[in-house]
Structures are given as structure tokens and as C-alpha cells.
Design a protein around this motif. Structure first.
Motif, PDB file in Angstrom:
ATOM      1  N   ARG A  51       0.859  -1.065   0.185  1.00 30.54           N
ATOM      2  CA  ARG A  51      -0.094  -0.047  -0.033  1.00 30.54           C
ATOM      3  C   ARG A  51       0.794   1.312   0.066  1.00 30.54           C
ATOM      4  O   ARG A  51       2.089   1.107   0.316  1.00 30.54           O
ATOM      5  N   ALA A  52       0.123   2.378  -0.269  1.00 31.27           N
ATOM      6  CA  ALA A  52       0.853   3.584  -0.398  1.00 31.27           C
ATOM      7  C   ALA A  52       0.697   4.212   1.041  1.00 31.27           C
ATOM      8  O   ALA A  52      -0.256   4.205   1.571  1.00 31.27           O
ATOM      9  N   VAL A  53       1.750   4.875   1.482  1.00 30.26           N
ATOM     10  CA  VAL A  53       1.844   5.706   2.766  1.00 30.26           C
ATOM     11  C   VAL A  53       1.472   7.014   2.285  1.00 30.26           C
ATOM     12  O   VAL A  53       2.228   7.735   1.687  1.00 30.26           O
ATOM     13  N   VAL A  54       0.131   7.449   2.884  1.00 29.44           N
ATOM     14  CA  VAL A  54      -0.150   8.867   2.425  1.00 29.44           C
ATOM     15  C   VAL A  54      -0.351   9.513   3.661  1.00 29.44           C
ATOM     16  O   VAL A  54      -0.499   9.213   4.761  1.00 29.44           O
ATOM     17  N   ASP A  55       0.042  10.950   3.359  1.00 30.06           N
ATOM     18  CA  ASP A  55      -0.025  11.953   4.367  1.00 30.06           C
ATOM     19  C   ASP A  55      -1.652  12.427   4.788  1.00 30.06           C
ATOM     20  O   ASP A  55      -2.123  12.761   3.895  1.00 30.06           O
ATOM     21  N   PRO A  56      -1.869  12.005   5.652  1.00 25.74           N
ATOM     22  CA  PRO A  56      -3.344  12.275   6.105  1.00 25.74           C
ATOM     23  C   PRO A  56      -3.783  13.774   5.891  1.00 25.74           C
ATOM     24  O   PRO A  56      -5.075  13.977   5.356  1.00 25.74           O
ATOM     25  N   ALA A  57      -2.893  14.915   6.268  1.00 21.27           N
ATOM     26  CA  ALA A  57      -3.256  16.063   6.117  1.00 21.27           C
ATOM     27  C   ALA A  57      -3.484  16.528   4.572  1.00 21.27           C
ATOM     28  O   ALA A  57      -4.433  17.175   4.192  1.00 21.27           O
ATOM     29  N   ALA A  58      -2.641  15.725   3.862  1.00 19.67           N
ATOM     30  CA  ALA A  58      -2.928  16.101   2.352  1.00 19.67           C
ATOM     31  C   ALA A  58      -4.116  15.723   1.596  1.00 19.67           C
ATOM     32  O   ALA A  58      -4.603  16.130   0.596  1.00 19.67           O
ATOM     33  N   VAL A  59      -4.661  14.691   2.261  1.00 20.05           N
ATOM     34  CA  VAL A  59      -6.012  14.356   1.730  1.00 20.05           C
ATOM     35  C   VAL A  59      -7.389  14.574   2.721  1.00 20.05           C
ATOM     36  O   VAL A  59      -8.147  13.725   2.703  1.00 20.05           O
ATOM     37  N   GLY A  60      -6.896  15.838   3.361  1.00 20.66           N
ATOM     38  CA  GLY A  60      -8.325  16.052   4.183  1.00 20.66           C
ATOM     39  C   GLY A  60      -8.432  15.414   5.614  1.00 20.66           C
ATOM     40  O   GLY A  60      -9.614  15.562   6.244  1.00 20.66           O
ATOM     41  N   ARG A  61      -7.432  14.920   6.037  1.00 12.93           N
ATOM     42  CA  ARG A  61      -7.537  14.083   7.372  1.00 12.93           C
ATOM     43  C   ARG A  61      -6.449  14.427   8.116  1.00 12.93           C
ATOM     44  O   ARG A  61      -5.553  13.484   8.907  1.00 12.93           O
ATOM     45  N   GLY A  62      -6.221  15.825   8.318  1.00 16.65           N
ATOM     46  CA  GLY A  62      -5.358  16.398   9.255  1.00 16.65           C
ATOM     47  C   GLY A  62      -5.341  16.294  10.763  1.00 16.65           C
ATOM     48  O   GLY A  62      -4.284  16.534  11.255  1.00 16.65           O
ATOM     49  N   LEU A  63      -6.455  15.895  11.193  1.00 17.48           N
ATOM     50  CA  LEU A  63      -6.357  15.509  12.799  1.00 17.48           C
ATOM     51  C   LEU A  63      -6.782  14.051  13.029  1.00 17.48           C
ATOM     52  O   LEU A  63      -7.511  13.393  12.316  1.00 17.48           O
ATOM     53  N   ARG A  64      -5.780  13.712  13.641  1.00 12.21           N
ATOM     54  CA  ARG A  64      -5.564  12.160  13.993  1.00 12.21           C
ATOM     55  C   ARG A  64      -5.937  12.065  15.453  1.00 12.21           C
ATOM     56  O   ARG A  64      -5.489  12.973  16.236  1.00 12.21           O
ATOM     57  N   VAL A  65      -6.755  11.370  15.916  1.00 13.80           N
ATOM     58  CA  VAL A  65      -7.150  10.845  17.326  1.00 13.80           C
ATOM     59  C   VAL A  65      -7.137   9.402  17.665  1.00 13.80           C
ATOM     60  O   VAL A  65      -7.400   8.761  16.825  1.00 13.80           O
ATOM     61  N   HIS A 107      -7.825   4.290  15.809  1.00 12.60           N
ATOM     62  CA  HIS A 107      -7.244   5.140  15.068  1.00 12.60           C
ATOM     63  C   HIS A 107      -8.110   5.879  14.172  1.00 12.60           C
ATOM     64  O   HIS A 107      -8.652   5.342  13.305  1.00 12.60           O
ATOM     65  N   VAL A 108      -8.547   7.311  14.547  1.00 12.51           N
ATOM     66  CA  VAL A 108      -9.502   7.825  13.776  1.00 12.51           C
ATOM     67  C   VAL A 108      -8.639   9.031  12.933  1.00 12.51           C
ATOM     68  O   VAL A 108      -7.992   9.858  13.786  1.00 12.51           O
ATOM     69  N   GLU A 109      -9.275   9.447  11.804  1.00  8.91           N
ATOM     70  CA  GLU A 109      -8.635  10.501  10.961  1.00  8.91           C
ATOM     71  C   GLU A 109      -9.655  11.269  10.471  1.00  8.91           C
ATOM     72  O   GLU A 109     -10.585  10.736   9.962  1.00  8.91           O
ATOM     73  N   VAL A 110      -9.848  12.459  10.741  1.00  2.86           N
ATOM     74  CA  VAL A 110     -10.736  13.485  10.271  1.00  2.86           C
ATOM     75  C   VAL A 110     -10.086  14.860   9.749  1.00  2.86           C
ATOM     76  O   VAL A 110      -8.976  15.016  10.139  1.00  2.86           O
ATOM     77  N   ALA A 111     -10.917  15.735   9.224  1.00  2.00           N
ATOM     78  CA  ALA A 111     -10.435  16.963   8.797  1.00  2.00           C
ATOM     79  C   ALA A 111      -9.756  17.812   9.737  1.00  2.00           C
ATOM     80  O   ALA A 111      -8.539  18.332   9.711  1.00  2.00           O
ATOM     81  N   ASP A 112     -10.534  17.955  10.899  1.00  2.00           N
ATOM     82  CA  ASP A 112     -10.154  19.089  12.126  1.00  2.00           C
ATOM     83  C   ASP A 112     -11.186  18.573  13.198  1.00  2.00           C
ATOM     84  O   ASP A 112     -11.921  17.691  13.302  1.00  2.00           O
ATOM     85  N   LEU A 113     -10.862  19.346  14.282  1.00  2.00           N
ATOM     86  CA  LEU A 113     -11.520  19.451  15.599  1.00  2.00           C
ATOM     87  C   LEU A 113     -13.284  19.357  15.391  1.00  2.00           C
ATOM     88  O   LEU A 113     -13.715  18.474  16.102  1.00  2.00           O
ATOM     89  N   ALA A 114     -13.556  20.046  14.573  1.00  2.00           N
ATOM     90  CA  ALA A 114     -15.082  20.378  14.477  1.00  2.00           C
ATOM     91  C   ALA A 114     -15.620  18.926  13.899  1.00  2.00           C
ATOM     92  O   ALA A 114     -16.635  18.299  14.192  1.00  2.00           O
ATOM     93  N   ALA A 115     -14.740  18.413  12.929  1.00  2.00           N
ATOM     94  CA  ALA A 115     -15.193  16.914  12.203  1.00  2.00           C
ATOM     95  C   ALA A 115     -15.169  16.106  13.160  1.00  2.00           C
ATOM     96  O   ALA A 115     -16.164  15.115  13.242  1.00  2.00           O
TER      97      ALA A 115
END
Length: 145
Positions: A51-65, A107-115
Motif C-alpha cells: 500500500r501507499a503511505v499517504v500524508d493524512p493532512a494532504a487528503v483532508g484528514r489532518g486531525l488524528r485521534v 485510530h481515527v482520522e478526520v479533517a479537523d476538531l469540528a469534524a
């Protein structure tokens, strides 16, 4: 698995797109036996995929929780319902069944804190069997090379 197989796996973990001829040279084999070994490692499930290792922020998933989830009950039906439902959520990148204070670590990835707030309120907290969710925002990740 012998030492050559371990060497193949080590190289592929770092460089999954390496050519077979380069891989063979690095592990001291000719290309044909190297390819046979890679295919065998794939067929036996040692290598489960590429698989490709993708930068989460570059694809709209900049907040990781990381979300620690406790279930209300641990009967098989509740566990199965939770696991089935949580794996349907695109925001959940991984779900780990763990020991300790939580039953699951997500492991959750979303755009930002509001998301994340919306995801938490509208989806995560209402999953089957969920008693509590504790959230840990990832500030920085240090990866091993």
C-alpha cells in the motif's frame, strides 16, 4: 522462514515498490528464486499486501485521534455488533481490541476538531454497546525508519 525470507521481508517493509532485480541483489539471490520466494511469502500470508503511505493532512484528514472505547457489556453479541459497526466507519483507520482501561483503541482520522466533534457525537458514541469514549488528540508522530 529462513534468513533470506527475513531479509526479503525487511527490504519490502521499507521499500514495497522495489524492483525484483534490485530486491534480489540486496538479499543475495538471482531474480527468479527471489520472485519465487516473494510469491511464496504472499501465498502463505506473511506478506499481506502492498500500500501507499499517504500524508493524512494532504487528503483532508489532518486531525488524528486515538479513541479509547469501553463497552457496556462483553457478551459475544455486543462485541460482534460493535466490531461490525465500527469497521463500517471510514474515519476509523484501525481498530485494536486491547487489554487495560479500554476494550478498544481506535485510530481515527478526520479533517479537523469540528469534524471529530461531529463524528464523536453522531457516530462513535452511538455505536452498539459503547459505554464510554475517551479521546486523545495526536500532536506529533515519530516514526521508525
Amino acid at each position: 522462514m529462513d534468513e533470506v525470507d527475513r531479509a526479503i521481508v525487511a527490504v519490502l517493509e521499507q521499500e514495497g515498490r522495489i524492483s525484483n532485480s534490485e530486491l534480489a541483489a540486496r538479499v543475495g539471490l538471482s531474480p527468479s528464486p527471489c520472485l519465487r520466494r516473494v510469491r511464496q511469502l504472499e501465498e502463505t500470508g506473511v506478506i499481506r499486501g502492498y500500500r501507499a503511505v499517504v500524508d493524512p493532512a494532504a487528503v483532508g484528514r489532518g486531525l488524528r485521534v486515538f479513541a479509547g472505547v469501553r463497552l457496556a457489556r462483553h457478551v459475544r453479541a455486543d462485541v460482534a455488533a460493535f466490531e461490525s459497526a465500527v469497521m463500517q466507519l471510514a474515519e476509523v483507520r484501525a481498530c485494536h481490541h486491547i487489554t487495560g482501561s479500554f476494550d478498544y483503541l481506535l485510530h481515527v482520522e478526520v479533517a479537523d476538531l469540528a469534524a471529530y466533534e461531529d463524528f464523536h457525537a453522531s457516530q462513535l458514541a452511538s455505536l452498539p454497546g459503547v459505554a464510554t469514549v475517551n479521546s486523545f488528540v495526536i500532536m506529533k508522530t515519530l516514526d521508525n525508519p
